[in-house]
Design a protein around this motif. Structure first.
Motif, mmCIF file in Angstrom:
data_model
loop_
_atom_site.group_PDB
_atom_site.id
_atom_site.type_symbol
_atom_site.label_atom_id
_atom_site.label_comp_id
_atom_site.label_asym_id
_atom_site.label_seq_id
_atom_site.Cartn_x
_atom_site.Cartn_y
_atom_site.Cartn_z
ATOM 1 N N ASN A 1 0.805 -1.229 0.000
ATOM 2 C CA ASN A 1 0.000 0.000 0.000
ATOM 3 C C ASN A 1 0.834 1.273 0.000
ATOM 4 N N ILE A 2 2.111 1.104 0.248
ATOM 5 C CA ILE A 2 2.926 2.325 0.425
ATOM 6 C C ILE A 2 2.938 3.195 -0.837
ATOM 7 N N ASN A 3 2.887 2.554 -2.006
ATOM 8 C CA ASN A 3 2.884 3.334 -3.245
ATOM 9 C C ASN A 3 1.713 4.304 -3.291
ATOM 10 N N SER A 4 0.556 3.859 -2.774
ATOM 11 C CA SER A 4 -0.607 4.749 -2.848
ATOM 12 C C SER A 4 -0.415 5.961 -1.920
ATOM 13 N N VAL A 5 0.382 5.795 -0.870
ATOM 14 C CA VAL A 5 0.664 6.949 0.000
ATOM 15 C C VAL A 5 1.647 7.903 -0.691
ATOM 16 N N LEU A 6 2.663 7.308 -1.342
ATOM 17 C CA LEU A 6 3.753 8.136 -1.887
ATOM 18 C C LEU A 6 3.462 8.743 -3.255
ATOM 19 N N VAL B 1 7.224 7.316 -8.085
ATOM 20 C CA VAL B 1 7.831 6.467 -7.042
ATOM 21 C C VAL B 1 8.582 5.291 -7.669
ATOM 22 N N ILE B 2 9.821 5.106 -7.194
ATOM 23 C CA ILE B 2 10.643 3.981 -7.670
ATOM 24 C C ILE B 2 11.213 3.281 -6.434
ATOM 25 N N PHE B 3 11.246 1.957 -6.445
ATOM 26 C CA PHE B 3 11.859 1.214 -5.343
ATOM 27 C C PHE B 3 13.158 0.618 -5.847
ATOM 28 N N GLU B 4 14.265 0.935 -5.184
ATOM 29 C CA GLU B 4 15.569 0.513 -5.681
ATOM 30 C C GLU B 4 16.504 0.289 -4.500
ATOM 31 N N ASN B 5 17.214 -0.791 -4.480
ATOM 32 C CA ASN B 5 18.193 -1.067 -3.423
ATOM 33 C C ASN B 5 17.639 -0.808 -2.017
ATOM 34 N N SER B 6 16.467 -1.313 -1.735
ATOM 35 C CA SER B 6 15.823 -1.222 -0.417
ATOM 36 C C SER B 6 15.345 0.179 -0.032
ATOM 37 N N PHE B 7 15.406 1.117 -0.954
ATOM 38 C CA PHE B 7 14.902 2.462 -0.651
ATOM 39 C C PHE B 7 13.821 2.855 -1.657
#
Ligand SMILES: Nc1ncnc2c1ncn2[C@@H]1O[C@H](COP(=O)(O)OP(=O)(O)OP(=O)(O)O)[C@@H](O)[C@H]1O
Length: 299
Positions: free
Chosen positions: A237-242, A248-254
């Motif tokens: 769900n975090i994408n919907s917050v951000l 939004v991109i998720f890369e190397n744990s961030f």
């Protein structure tokens, strides 16, 4: 205008450049970036007719560089990575000799050669043999040679290397003035920030393949804010917050939020995340430079 269509060059079995399609328009400065050995010089040498394509075609102002070489070459000014000329000659003499290839008569050649030596800031050394010139002065002379025939297309191979800061500025200004005159400029470099300063677009090549063309907007956005966020308990769900804050991109744990507004306050995102039950262990505003982008793209 320079048109590469599916251009390939191999050395024995080794593909130095594969299926490169690229158009460099009149009035455009196209940067050409890649790591050592990526295929930049091979491409530039092929455009200038010094080596032949193994596959595909190259046209300069509509003239094929293999079948219509004389017409194509008349419209090319090449500044090689390692300029090579008769070192016992004096600059004026040599420029007048080069002018002959473009069918320029002796009086006009002399006038233009003097103008160019002045423009490139080496006229005061016109009486010295080229072997007395420093590396930077040789590069300036090489640029004068490329300009002598007033061609429509310019190939600058790592031309900013080896120049002092004033030289870099002078060459950059020169490229911008060529662009203003409607000329076509192709500049290879691994000094990416220099390309970013001067280029309209940047083509990135990796192991002989074009991997990306950065457009003007991409280049402008590269200086933009990126917000980096570390979350201990991420979920779907975090994408919907951000996503309300940017891309939004998720890369190397961030998580990274790109194209975020410059005024966006990280504490606002932080409190929104905390309110939604996320444990934030890292949040900071960073700026993504071309260099980082490039290294990510080619690695
Ligand atoms: N004459 C040649 N014979 C064999 N291989 C070659 C030849 N010229 C270039 N290569 C190879 O082709 C590849 C591309 O070389 P090229 O000089 O075009 O790269 P580059 O991107 O200009 O690199 P640099 O930034 O180091 O100048 C390299 O792997 C190189 O070793």
């Amino acid at each position: 205008m320079i048109n590469l269509r599916e251009f390939s060059k191999s050395y024995n079995q080794f593909m130095a450049v594969s299926n490169l399609t690229l158009e460099i328009k009149n009035g455009e400065i196209m940067g050409f970036a890649g790591l050592n050995g990526a295929g930049k010089t091979t491409t530039i040498r092929a455009i200038s007719g010094l080596i032949f394509p193994t596959g595909g075609s190259i046209e300069v102002d509509g003239h094929n560089i293999v079948n219509d070489k004389v017409m194509a070459s008349m419209q090319i000014g090449l500044v090689p990575e390692f300029p090579n000329f008769e070192l016992d000659a004096k600059p004026l003499q040599l420029l007048k000799y080069y002018a002959g290839f473009y069918g320029i008569n002796s009086a006009d050649a002399e006038k233009r050669a003097i103008e160019l030596l002045k423009k490139l800031g080496i006229y005061q050394y016109a009486d010295k043999k080229l072997k007395m010139y420093s590396q930077g002065m040789k590069k300036r002379f090489s640029i004068a040679s490329a300009l002598i025939g007033d061609p429509n297309n310019y190939l600058f191979d790592e031309t900013l290397n080896g120049l002092d800061p004033q030289g870099v500025k002078d060459v950059r200004d020169l490229m911008l003035s060529l662009k203003k005159e409607g000329k076509c400029v192709f500049l290879s470099s691994h000094i990416l920030t220099e390309l970013q300063n001067v280029a309209d677009r940047i083509a990135i090549i990796k192991q002989g393949r074009l991997i990306k063309i950065l457009e003007r907007d991409d280049l402008a956005n590269l200086g933009n804010t990126v917000i980096k966020i570390g979350i201990r308990n991420p979920d779907n769900n975090i994408n919907s917050v951000l996503k309300g804050y940017g891309d939004v991109i998720f890369e190397n744990s961030f998580y990274f939020i790109r194209n975020a507004s410059k005024n966006l306050d990280t504490s606002e995102i932080n409190s929104e995340l905390v309110k939604s039950g996320y444990r934030v262990f890292y949040i900071s505003r960073e700026s993504e430079a071309l260099e980082e982008y490039f290294l990510k793209a080619v690695n």
